[in-house]
Scaffold this motif. Structure first.
Motif, PDB file in Angstrom:
ATOM      1  N   ILE A  66     -11.481   5.470   5.005  1.00  0.00           N
ATOM      2  CA  ILE A  66     -10.976   4.490   4.055  1.00  0.00           C
ATOM      3  C   ILE A  66      -9.538   4.165   4.442  1.00  0.00           C
ATOM      4  N   TYR A  67      -9.242   2.863   4.512  1.00  0.00           N
ATOM      5  CA  TYR A  67      -7.930   2.373   4.931  1.00  0.00           C
ATOM      6  C   TYR A  67      -7.282   1.557   3.810  1.00  0.00           C
ATOM      7  N   ASN A  68      -5.967   1.652   3.717  1.00  0.00           N
ATOM      8  CA  ASN A  68      -5.267   0.826   2.742  1.00  0.00           C
ATOM      9  C   ASN A  68      -5.045  -0.577   3.322  1.00  0.00           C
ATOM     10  N   ARG A  69      -4.377  -1.436   2.573  1.00  0.00           N
ATOM     11  CA  ARG A  69      -4.204  -2.830   3.005  1.00  0.00           C
ATOM     12  C   ARG A  69      -3.315  -2.977   4.227  1.00  0.00           C
ATOM     13  N   TRP A  70      -2.587  -1.941   4.598  1.00  0.00           N
ATOM     14  CA  TRP A  70      -1.740  -1.979   5.793  1.00  0.00           C
ATOM     15  C   TRP A  70      -2.447  -1.361   7.006  1.00  0.00           C
ATOM     16  N   GLY A  71      -3.711  -0.997   6.837  1.00  0.00           N
ATOM     17  CA  GLY A  71      -4.480  -0.436   7.944  1.00  0.00           C
ATOM     18  C   GLY A  71      -4.241   1.036   8.186  1.00  0.00           C
ATOM     19  N   TRP A  79     -14.229  10.948  -2.820  1.00  0.00           N
ATOM     20  CA  TRP A  79     -12.928  10.296  -2.685  1.00  0.00           C
ATOM     21  C   TRP A  79     -12.407   9.991  -4.071  1.00  0.00           C
ATOM     22  N   LYS A  80     -11.313  10.663  -4.420  1.00  0.00           N
ATOM     23  CA  LYS A  80     -10.583  10.363  -5.649  1.00  0.00           C
ATOM     24  C   LYS A  80      -9.189   9.957  -5.210  1.00  0.00           C
ATOM     25  N   PRO A  81      -8.830   8.701  -5.450  1.00  0.00           N
ATOM     26  CA  PRO A  81      -7.515   8.239  -5.002  1.00  0.00           C
ATOM     27  C   PRO A  81      -6.398   9.127  -5.536  1.00  0.00           C
ATOM     28  N   SER A  82      -5.409   9.343  -4.691  1.00  0.00           N
ATOM     29  CA  SER A  82      -4.274  10.156  -5.092  1.00  0.00           C
ATOM     30  C   SER A  82      -3.282   9.300  -5.875  1.00  0.00           C
ATOM     31  N   ILE A  83      -2.309   9.944  -6.441  1.00  0.00           N
ATOM     32  CA  ILE A  83      -1.287   9.254  -7.223  1.00  0.00           C
ATOM     33  C   ILE A  83      -0.471   8.300  -6.349  1.00  0.00           C
ATOM     34  N   THR A  84      -0.438   8.550  -5.041  1.00  0.00           N
ATOM     35  CA  THR A  84       0.336   7.696  -4.132  1.00  0.00           C
ATOM     36  C   THR A  84      -0.460   6.491  -3.625  1.00  0.00           C
ATOM     37  N   TYR A 105      -1.939   2.996  -4.111  1.00  0.00           N
ATOM     38  CA  TYR A 105      -1.583   1.879  -4.984  1.00  0.00           C
ATOM     39  C   TYR A 105      -2.797   1.050  -5.370  1.00  0.00           C
ATOM     40  N   ASP A 106      -2.677   0.317  -6.467  1.00  0.00           N
ATOM     41  CA  ASP A 106      -3.693  -0.663  -6.829  1.00  0.00           C
ATOM     42  C   ASP A 106      -3.856  -1.638  -5.675  1.00  0.00           C
ATOM     43  N   GLY A 107      -5.066  -2.100  -5.485  1.00  0.00           N
ATOM     44  CA  GLY A 107      -5.295  -3.078  -4.437  1.00  0.00           C
ATOM     45  C   GLY A 107      -6.655  -2.911  -3.810  1.00  0.00           C
ATOM     46  N   ILE A 157     -13.231  -1.769  -1.276  1.00  0.00           N
ATOM     47  CA  ILE A 157     -13.168  -1.054  -2.545  1.00  0.00           C
ATOM     48  C   ILE A 157     -11.862  -1.462  -3.229  1.00  0.00           C
ATOM     49  N   THR A 158     -11.962  -1.841  -4.491  1.00  0.00           N
ATOM     50  CA  THR A 158     -10.776  -2.208  -5.258  1.00  0.00           C
ATOM     51  C   THR A 158     -10.339  -1.028  -6.096  1.00  0.00           C
TER      52      THR A 158
END
Length: 89
Positions: free
Chosen positions: A33-38, A51-56, A58-60, A85-86
């Motif tokens: 899983i990659y964030n919007r910056w790759g 996969w449970k997103p961490s506090i760090t 971000y929404d997106g 995934i949003t």
């Protein structure tokens, strides 16, 4: 085919807080899983991973690449899925 959630809302209400890949009964799994910056924020080869997103995180919108194998009797099926995934808090 399976329907993977396309939204995660990690607000600790126990509804869509995480994606539990174990419920799909994959015999093999490679997920990234990659964030919007790759930047890769999650990876696993464990078919029962969660996969449970961490506090760090971000929404997106996040990009997920799954390669999985499902065994059914004497046959098996291997697929690759690319999806988004949003994340909304």
């Amino acid at each position: 085919n399976f329907a993977m959630p396309n939204i995660v809302t990690p607000n600790n209400d126990n509804i869509n807080d995480e994606i539990d890949f174990g419920k799909y009964q994959f015999s093999e799994l490679q997920i990234e899983i990659y964030n919007r910056w790759g930047i890769k924020i999650f990876e696993s080869t464990n078919p029962t991973s969660v996969w449970k997103p961490s506090i760090t995180d971000y929404d997106g919108t996040y990009f997920a690449n799954l390669q999985y194998k499902i065994n059914c009797g004497n046959s098996s099926q291997t697929k690759t899925v690319n999806t988004f995934i949003t994340l909304v808090r």
